[in-house]
Design a protein around this motif. Structure first.
Motif, PDB file in Angstrom:
ATOM      1  N   ALA A 252      22.361   1.223   0.261  1.00 44.08           N
ATOM      2  CA  ALA A 252      21.232   0.423   0.742  1.00 44.08           C
ATOM      3  C   ALA A 252      20.010   1.301   0.860  1.00 44.08           C
ATOM      4  O   ALA A 252      20.106   2.494   1.124  1.00 44.08           O
ATOM      5  N   ASP A 253      18.867   0.671   0.662  1.00 40.31           N
ATOM      6  CA  ASP A 253      17.601   1.389   0.783  1.00 40.31           C
ATOM      7  C   ASP A 253      16.771   0.661   1.814  1.00 40.31           C
ATOM      8  O   ASP A 253      16.767  -0.564   1.868  1.00 40.31           O
ATOM      9  N   ASP A 254      16.123   1.413   2.679  1.00 43.67           N
ATOM     10  CA  ASP A 254      15.090   0.803   3.505  1.00 43.67           C
ATOM     11  C   ASP A 254      13.847   1.636   3.277  1.00 43.67           C
ATOM     12  O   ASP A 254      13.892   2.864   3.329  1.00 43.67           O
ATOM     13  N   SER A 255      12.776   0.960   2.956  1.00 40.87           N
ATOM     14  CA  SER A 255      11.601   1.712   2.545  1.00 40.87           C
ATOM     15  C   SER A 255      10.353   1.016   3.013  1.00 40.87           C
ATOM     16  O   SER A 255      10.389  -0.131   3.457  1.00 40.87           O
ATOM     17  N   GLY A 256       9.256   1.704   2.908  1.00 42.75           N
ATOM     18  CA  GLY A 256       8.002   1.092   3.298  1.00 42.75           C
ATOM     19  C   GLY A 256       6.852   2.051   3.146  1.00 42.75           C
ATOM     20  O   GLY A 256       7.036   3.217   2.774  1.00 42.75           O
ATOM     21  N   LEU A 257       5.688   1.516   3.453  1.00 43.84           N
ATOM     22  CA  LEU A 257       4.436   2.256   3.305  1.00 43.84           C
ATOM     23  C   LEU A 257       3.940   2.684   4.683  1.00 43.84           C
ATOM     24  O   LEU A 257       3.858   1.855   5.591  1.00 43.84           O
ATOM     25  N   GLU A 258       3.621   3.958   4.825  1.00 41.02           N
ATOM     26  CA  GLU A 258       3.021   4.448   6.074  1.00 41.02           C
ATOM     27  C   GLU A 258       1.586   4.898   5.774  1.00 41.02           C
ATOM     28  O   GLU A 258       1.382   5.782   4.938  1.00 41.02           O
ATOM     29  N   VAL A 259       0.633   4.279   6.468  1.00 38.08           N
ATOM     30  CA  VAL A 259      -0.776   4.668   6.316  1.00 38.08           C
ATOM     31  C   VAL A 259      -1.143   5.467   7.558  1.00 38.08           C
ATOM     32  O   VAL A 259      -1.042   4.957   8.689  1.00 38.08           O
ATOM     33  N   PHE A 260      -1.517   6.719   7.358  1.00 34.98           N
ATOM     34  CA  PHE A 260      -1.670   7.612   8.511  1.00 34.98           C
ATOM     35  C   PHE A 260      -2.761   7.151   9.476  1.00 34.98           C
ATOM     36  O   PHE A 260      -2.564   7.203  10.687  1.00 34.98           O
ATOM     37  N   ALA A 261      -3.902   6.644   8.944  1.00 34.08           N
ATOM     38  CA  ALA A 261      -4.988   6.213   9.836  1.00 34.08           C
ATOM     39  C   ALA A 261      -4.619   4.945  10.610  1.00 34.08           C
ATOM     40  O   ALA A 261      -5.314   4.572  11.559  1.00 34.08           O
ATOM     41  N   LEU A 262      -3.535   4.289  10.207  1.00 34.73           N
ATOM     42  CA  LEU A 262      -3.069   3.090  10.936  1.00 34.73           C
ATOM     43  C   LEU A 262      -1.844   3.432  11.782  1.00 34.73           C
ATOM     44  O   LEU A 262      -0.987   2.563  12.006  1.00 34.73           O
ATOM     45  N   ASP A 263      -1.769   4.671  12.229  1.00 35.74           N
ATOM     46  CA  ASP A 263      -0.603   5.109  13.015  1.00 35.74           C
ATOM     47  C   ASP A 263       0.702   4.799  12.297  1.00 35.74           C
ATOM     48  O   ASP A 263       1.681   4.367  12.905  1.00 35.74           O
ATOM     49  N   ARG A 264       0.686   4.968  10.982  1.00 34.48           N
ATOM     50  CA  ARG A 264       1.853   4.814  10.105  1.00 34.48           C
ATOM     51  C   ARG A 264       2.283   3.362   9.881  1.00 34.48           C
ATOM     52  O   ARG A 264       3.382   3.109   9.397  1.00 34.48           O
ATOM     53  N   ALA A 265       1.435   2.399  10.242  1.00 34.62           N
ATOM     54  CA  ALA A 265       1.709   1.000   9.883  1.00 34.62           C
ATOM     55  C   ALA A 265       1.443   0.824   8.377  1.00 34.62           C
ATOM     56  O   ALA A 265       0.664   1.609   7.820  1.00 34.62           O
ATOM     57  N   PRO A 266       2.031  -0.154   7.700  1.00 39.73           N
ATOM     58  CA  PRO A 266       3.006  -1.110   8.235  1.00 39.73           C
ATOM     59  C   PRO A 266       4.410  -0.528   8.449  1.00 39.73           C
ATOM     60  O   PRO A 266       5.212  -1.159   9.116  1.00 39.73           O
TER      61      PRO A 266
END
Ligand code: IMP
Length: 197
Positions: free
Chosen positions: A71-85
């Motif tokens: 299984a994979d769990d993945s996502g996008l972290e945007v540093f200026a958004l405190d790593r959201a989403p």
């Protein structure tokens, strides 16, 4: 030590991920079977970390199928958004998985912060669970930055707004062959393969 042979369930209902993981497994002579084709239920992702969610999905699929499950769990972290989403990357696209809306939200929130730092990373946790309950997990990342407007119609998810470090095209503008070796998923997979040696 994890085993990578025979039939493995790819515990994801996301066609883009199943395709990429299937391509990573192919050189090992592994037959990748999707969770959807076995009608396995899709467990709710209730954990707050990528590894936690990957393990939850891999365990559930191994138990339900009696086969090893990846299984994979993945996502996008945007540093200026405190790593959201972050772990909520899929949820930002809503129930109809509308990534145009999700990408627009990333850009809107970045504009609202007024941040000049557009750096981001994709993160992938890969977990390989055995039917006997043994489990191992590996994490990989792809660093880059966010661009707007979105560019390219290849790939999936947030690909059209992400440019990996050292490149000028977004993941959405790259063919599958160009994108895959640069991905968080390939890097997590390299660690899994290294652990087999
Ligand atoms: P989950 O792992 O099923 O929770 O979903 C993670 C979400 O992150 C996916 O639905 C995609 O939107 C996004 N994501 C993960 N990997 C990639 C990628 O390689 N490109 C673009 N988006 C991705």
């Amino acid at each position: 030590m994890p085993k990578l042979s025979g039939r493995i369930v790819v515990a994801s209902h996301n066609a883009g991920k199943v395709r990429e993981i299937g391509e990573l497994l192919a050189p090992f002579g592994v037959e990748a079977v999707s969770a959807a084709s076995l009608n396995l239920p899709e467990p709710e992702e209730t954990e707050t970390t990528f590894v936690g969610n990957a393990e939850l999905k891999a365990r559930a699929a191994a138990k339900a199928s009696g086969l090893p499950a990846l299984a994979d769990d993945s996502g996008l972290e945007v540093f200026a958004l405190d790593r959201a989403p972050g772990v909520y990357s899929a949820r930002w696209a809503g129930p109809d998985r509308n990534f145009k809306t999700a990408m627009a939200r990333v850009w809107r929130e970045l504009e609202e912060t007024g941040a000049s730092d557009l750096s981001a990373r994709f993160v992938c946790a890969l977990s390989l669970a055995q039917p006997d309950g043994a489990i191992e997990s590996f994490e990989g990342e792809a660093r880059g930055h966010i661009v707007w407007p979105a560019r390219g119609d290849k790939g999936f998810g947030y690909d059209p707004i992400f440019v990996p470090d050292g490149h000028v095209r977004t993941f959405g503008e790259m063919s599958g062959d160009q994108k895959l070796p640069l991905t968080h998923r390939a890097r997590a997979f390299e660690k899994l393969v290294a652990s087999l040696r």
